[in-house]
Write a protein that holds these residues in place. Structure first.
Motif, PDB file in Angstrom:
ATOM      1  N   LYS A   1       0.835  -1.195   0.000  1.00  0.00           N
ATOM      2  CA  LYS A   1       0.000   0.000   0.000  1.00  0.00           C
ATOM      3  C   LYS A   1       0.870   1.246   0.000  1.00  0.00           C
ATOM      4  O   LYS A   1       2.065   1.200   0.299  1.00  0.00           O
ATOM      5  CB  LYS A   1      -0.904   0.020   1.238  1.00  0.00           C
TER       6      LYS A   1
ATOM      7  N   GLY B   1       0.221   3.665   2.126  1.00  0.00           N
ATOM      8  CA  GLY B   1       0.266   4.026   3.541  1.00  0.00           C
ATOM      9  C   GLY B   1      -0.204   2.858   4.380  1.00  0.00           C
ATOM     10  O   GLY B   1      -0.764   1.885   3.857  1.00  0.00           O
TER      11      GLY B   1
ATOM     12  N   GLY C   1      -4.026   2.637   3.889  1.00  0.00           N
ATOM     13  CA  GLY C   1      -4.579   2.989   2.587  1.00  0.00           C
ATOM     14  C   GLY C   1      -5.107   1.775   1.840  1.00  0.00           C
ATOM     15  O   GLY C   1      -5.056   0.636   2.306  1.00  0.00           O
TER      16      GLY C   1
END
Length: 262
Positions: free
Chosen positions: A202, A204, A207
């Motif tokens: 991802k 983050g 995320g």
């Protein structure tokens, strides 16, 4: 009671007046302290009275107006004061098995703490653990066979294991009860990392997923596509059926966007 070996001139056989006579009757002691004439007294009673009288008499002679007052030289008083001042003083109460801490900088006053060392050697800490060097956790102090090392003494920060494979897992409860979910195993003798769960790549930590590798389900997904199983390409190679099937399979994996036309 009667006496043998003695003839009373008064005819009273209860008297025993010389050494060697034998008492043949019962000798009765009073239930409490002897308070009547000719009462017999036990040895314990006599010893207690003698000790009490001696202590009182002896102490009274050392009183200010006594016949033998206690006299101390100035050097003795000074030495006693210095000796008492050098003693370490505590708080008067403490937690059982707690580690004592110095209070202030004199080195003479200690205080209680929340660090407790159990009789089995276990250490309980309430608060943060701050270490200025490497932190080493081993399975034995004398003959360790495996250990963790959190090392800050090198050029970087290193999290290391030695002597055994390193497993990464979680439990649903803080006391490590419930089902153990194992995600990775790092081999001790080879540069091999095993992943037993779905790994999501991802942008983050929370995320949307970009790429997915599901080792447990044997599935793959790329560019936001949900992980799917191995695809099958079908159709004739002589025409466009096989090509169309391949394009569909690659699009399902998320590897391509099929913009072709018939």
């Amino acid at each position: 009671m009667t006496a043998t070996g003695y003839v009373s001139t008064t005819g009273d056989s209860r008297k025993v007046n010389k050494t060697g006579d034998t008492m043949t009757g019962e000798l009765t002691l009073p239930d409490s302290s002897p308070d009547q004439a000719l009462n017999a007294a036990s040895k314990g009673y006599v010893d207690t009275v003698a000790a009490t009288k001696a202590a009182v008499t002896h102490a009274s002679t050392h009183a200010a107006a006594g016949s033998d007052p206690v006299t101390l030289a100035q050097s003795q008083v000074t030495g006693l004061t210095a000796a008492l001042a050098a003693k370490v003083a505590g708080p008067g109460a403490s937690t059982d098995n707690a580690v004592a801490r110095f209070d202030g900088t004199t080195g003479l006053v200690i205080q209680n703490s929340t660090v407790v060392i159990g009789d089995d050697g276990s250490v309980t800490i309430t608060g943060n653990l701050t270490d200025a060097g490497d932190l080493l956790v081993r399975n034995s102090h004398t003959a360790p066979t495996k250990a963790y090392r959190f090392r800050s003494s090198g050029g970087n920060l290193d999290t290391e294991a030695g002597g055994s494979d390193w497993y990464w897992s979680t439990f649903p409860n803080a006391d490590f009860s419930g089902t153990q979910n194992t995600y990775m195993r790092w081999e001790a003798g080879a540069a091999i990392m095993h992943i037993m769960a779905e790994a999501q790549f991802k942008a983050g930590p929370f995320g949307a997923r970009v790429h997915s590798i599901d080792g447990a389900g044997n599935k793959l997904g790329f560019h936001g596509a949900a992980p799917i199983a191995k695809q099958t390409v079908s159709g004739s190679r002589g025409g466009n059926a096989a090509l169309a099937s391949l394009l569909t399979a690659l699009a399902n994996l998320g590897l391509i966007t099929d913009g072709s036309t018939a």
